[in-house]
Scaffold this motif. Structure first.
Motif, PDB file in Angstrom:
ATOM      1  N   LYS A 128       0.829  -1.206   0.000  1.00  0.00           N
ATOM      2  CA  LYS A 128       0.000   0.000   0.000  1.00  0.00           C
ATOM      3  C   LYS A 128       0.862   1.254   0.000  1.00  0.00           C
ATOM      4  CE  LYS A 128      -3.679   2.626   0.635  1.00  0.00           C
ATOM      5  NZ  LYS A 128      -4.711   2.821  -0.395  1.00  0.00           N
ATOM      6  N   TYR A 129       1.893   1.246   0.830  1.00  0.00           N
ATOM      7  CA  TYR A 129       2.770   2.414   0.955  1.00  0.00           C
ATOM      8  C   TYR A 129       4.225   1.994   0.723  1.00  0.00           C
ATOM      9  CZ  TYR A 129      -1.380   4.394   3.168  1.00  0.00           C
ATOM     10  OH  TYR A 129      -2.655   4.821   3.425  1.00  0.00           O
ATOM     11  N   TYR A 149       1.169   4.903   7.272  1.00  0.00           N
ATOM     12  CA  TYR A 149       2.037   3.718   7.191  1.00  0.00           C
ATOM     13  C   TYR A 149       1.943   2.870   8.461  1.00  0.00           C
ATOM     14  CZ  TYR A 149       6.184   0.855   6.492  1.00  0.00           C
ATOM     15  OH  TYR A 149       7.040  -0.215   6.342  1.00  0.00           O
ATOM     16  N   MET A 152      -1.238   1.058   8.594  1.00  0.00           N
ATOM     17  CA  MET A 152      -1.237  -0.138   7.761  1.00  0.00           C
ATOM     18  C   MET A 152      -0.548  -1.296   8.470  1.00  0.00           C
ATOM     19  SD  MET A 152      -2.369  -1.139   4.830  1.00  0.00           S
ATOM     20  CE  MET A 152      -2.530  -2.909   5.068  1.00  0.00           C
ATOM     21  N   GLN A 195      -6.775  -1.486   3.048  1.00  0.00           N
ATOM     22  CA  GLN A 195      -6.051  -0.759   2.016  1.00  0.00           C
ATOM     23  C   GLN A 195      -6.985   0.103   1.170  1.00  0.00           C
ATOM     24  OE1 GLN A 195      -3.666  -3.516  -0.257  1.00  0.00           O
ATOM     25  NE2 GLN A 195      -2.089  -3.609   1.308  1.00  0.00           N
ATOM     26  N   THR A 200      -4.775   7.014  -0.246  1.00  0.00           N
ATOM     27  CA  THR A 200      -3.729   6.733  -1.226  1.00  0.00           C
ATOM     28  C   THR A 200      -2.791   7.930  -1.309  1.00  0.00           C
ATOM     29  OG1 THR A 200      -5.191   5.308  -2.523  1.00  0.00           O
ATOM     30  CG2 THR A 200      -3.254   6.213  -3.649  1.00  0.00           C
TER      31      THR A 200
END
Length: 250
Positions: A128-129, A149, A152, A195, A200
């Motif tokens: 995702k990151y 982050y 996540m 996610q 984003t």
């Protein structure tokens, strides 16, 4: 015995940090230098355009900490502190989970735990990151990017705990594979949903060299891989000796 495992876990983390530092110096830091050079030339070009000539471009501010310090003592200190922290946590998780997963020995269980942790904490959040060089990104969004982050990472770990509970609740003699498969589906579903919900973030300039970005991300992944592989191998070896003695440290 837990205390004995704890300091060995921290020591394994520091050892992993030393090896990861050497790896980062050889593979990640050169990419960061190139990324910084790109940012500086990019900024100078825009400044020259805005002021209709390079003669009016304002001098750039010097870093408070030199790049040599960042690449040397700074990198080693940061990784050593990180390694000691995660190594200590790793040892506590090992102490709790050892003996609960079949007949795996200390070294096998430690290596398996390191692999699982690497996937949950590094690989899955990185999808995702993905890592970007320090020169890439806007200063105004540092807090948002950091929170997203770590969010996540928390999501990945939380989803793993839920998946394990689901797997254990459904596990029956002869149905362990089905329960494990369902637990994996639960984990992937929760991570996928998270996610989708999390913001984003893509601040990589369109003209940033793709090869440079790719090499940096591979080097960053390799640095973490060296760290966790060392923790799994070194701690497993030391933990085996502690468990063989079968007594608490004095």
């Amino acid at each position: 015995m837990t205390r004995d495992l704890l300091w060995r876990g921290m020591l394994a983390g520091i050892l992993g940090a030393l090896l990861a530092t050497l790896f980062a110096r050889g593979f990640a830091e050169p990419q960061i230098d190139l990324a910084i050079g790109f940012e500086e030339s990019h900024s100078a070009h825009h400044a020259a355009q805005e002021h209709a000539g390079p003669a009016h471009a304002e001098p750039q501010e010097k870093d408070l900490v030199s790049r040599e310090t960042q690449k040397g003592a700074g990198l080693l200190t940061a990784l050593a502190l990180y390694g000691a922290a995660v190594g200590g946590i790793f040892s506590l998780v090992f102490a709790y989970g050892y003996g609960r997963m079949g007949h795996l020995g200390p070294r096998s269980f430690a290596l398996l735990l390191a692999v699982v942790t690497f996937v949950l904490v590094v690989v899955v959040p990185g999808i995702k990151y993905p890592q970007t060089p320090p020169a890439v990104g806007q200063h105004e969004t540092v807090a948002l990017r950091t929170a997203a982050y770590f969010g996540m990472i928390a999501l990945s770990l939380g989803a793993a705990l839920v998946a394990v509970r689901v797997r254990n609740a459904l596990a029956r003699p002869g149905r362990g594979f089905d329960a494990t498969l369902l637990g994996l589906v639960v984990y992937l579903g929760l991570v996928g949903l998270g996610q989708f919900v999390l913001p984003t973030i893509n601040e990589v300039p369109a003209d940033f060299p793709a090869v440079l970005l790719w090499k940096f991300r591979l080097a960053s992944l390799g640095t973490q891989l060296v760290l966790w592989a060392t923790i799994g191998l070194a701690f497993g070896l030391w933990a085996e000796r502690v468990l063989r003695r079968g007594r608490s440290p004095r």
